[in-house]
Design an enzyme around this catalytic site. Structure first.
Site, PDB file in Angstrom:
ATOM      1  N   ASP A   8      49.460  34.571  28.340  1.00  0.00           N
ATOM      2  CA  ASP A   8      49.893  35.283  29.536  1.00  0.00           C
ATOM      3  C   ASP A   8      50.132  34.255  30.660  1.00  0.00           C
ATOM      4  O   ASP A   8      49.675  33.117  30.571  1.00  0.00           O
ATOM      5  CB  ASP A   8      48.808  36.285  29.931  1.00  0.00           C
ATOM      6  CG  ASP A   8      49.054  36.933  31.276  1.00  0.00           C
ATOM      7  OD1 ASP A   8      50.144  37.491  31.471  1.00  0.00           O
ATOM      8  OD2 ASP A   8      48.157  36.846  32.147  1.00  0.00           O
ATOM      9  N   ASN A 221      47.216  44.856  30.830  1.00  0.00           N
ATOM     10  CA  ASN A 221      48.378  44.823  29.947  1.00  0.00           C
ATOM     11  C   ASN A 221      48.267  43.759  28.855  1.00  0.00           C
ATOM     12  O   ASN A 221      49.149  43.632  28.006  1.00  0.00           O
ATOM     13  CB  ASN A 221      49.680  44.651  30.739  1.00  0.00           C
ATOM     14  CG  ASN A 221      49.720  43.396  31.591  1.00  0.00           C
ATOM     15  OD1 ASN A 221      48.996  42.430  31.341  1.00  0.00           O
ATOM     16  ND2 ASN A 221      50.563  43.406  32.611  1.00  0.00           N
TER      17      ASN A 221
END
Length: 278
Positions: A8, A221
């Site tokens: 990420d 997420n």
């Protein structure tokens, strides 16, 4: 052994206080690549917003953008996997955000789109620093009707976001994910593709078993990819819900947690298997 590493960006590689990837993290990622590990960035950001981070890490194969909504072949610039939000849902979200006067942006394809009235919102201004990234739209409703939508992102105080989350989950929860990207930012995107599913799709294309995949993240997420990866790593600065879904919690972004995790699970393990001193 880890063959595919998914990382990420916001809250993992960087944060607002440190907007550039540290040299230690860059060097450690490069070391993993030299060991034959595929490295992919997987972010809620769109392509132009993640482009310079891909370049910093020398990643030229694949990028996963928009919460897993688009898996991009970086050599061709084409999406090999892409989601799309239903028009009626996109319009319903648009109408509610306009009614509540909540600043928002739309993610569609490679870019971020915003109305004139929201272009100076701090997060949008930050996204606009990336070349060719943010495009101002005169008529947002018309734009939604004429284009493929991948994600909404909206920004406000926490209590307002919690109420909106409840509203959107009750109304559209069967079709969309409603999640905090990070504090005071919420994202809505189709359930048909999230970070976990996108990562599984890429691993399948590369013929890499999920047990040989490692994922690192910090936000809600990221949970889907931490769950499907053989090794799911939460950042030290991650929220508790994310840590609860991880196999291991590394150091914080300020402490180069990505580098620490790569050293522990890739570099040291590789050296041990090769019989080299660590």
């Amino acid at each position: 052994m880890i063959k595919l590493l998914a990382i990420d960006i916001d809250g993992t590689l960087i944060n607002f206080e440190r907007p550039n990837i540290s040299k230690k993290v860059i060097n450690t990622v490069m070391a993993a690549k030299k060991l034959g590990v595929y490295v992919v960035l997987i972010s809620g950001r769109n392509y132009y917003s993640m482009k310079r981070y891909l370049e910093d890490l020398g990643i030229e194969e694949y990028g996963i953008t928009t919460n897993g909504g688009i898996v991009l072949d970086l050599k061709t610039g084409k999406a090999i996997i892409e989601n799309e939000m239903k028009k009626e849902i996109a319009l319903g979200i648009y109408n509610k955000l306009e009614e509540e006067e909540i600043p928002y942006s739309l993610f569609a394809g490679l870019n971020v789109y915003v109305s004139e009235e929201h272009r100076n919102q701090p997060t949008i201004s930050l996204l606009a620093k990336e070349k060719d990234n943010v495009i101002v739209v005169d008529d947002m409703k018309k734009f939604i009707l004429e284009n493929k939508m991948n994600k909404f992102m909206f920004m406000d105080e926490d209590h307002t976001l919690d109420a909106l989350r409840d509203y959107f989950e009750e109304k559209y929860g069967e079709c969309v994910n409603v999640e905090y990207g990070f504090e005071k930012h919420m994202e809505i995107y189709p359930k048909c593709l999230d970070k976990g599913m996108a990562l599984e799709g890429l691993a399948e294309q590369l013929e890499i078993p999920m047990e040989n995949v490692m994922a690192i993240g910090d936000a809600e997420n990221d949970i889907s990819m931490l769950e499907v990866a053989g090794t799911g790593i939460a950042m030290g600065n991650a929220i508790k819900n994310v840590k609860d879904h991880a196999d291991f919690v590394t150091k914080s972004v300020e402490e180069d947690g990505v580098a620490y995790a790569i050293e522990k699970f890739i570099i040291k393990k590789c050296c041990k298997e090769d019989g080299k001193a660590v």
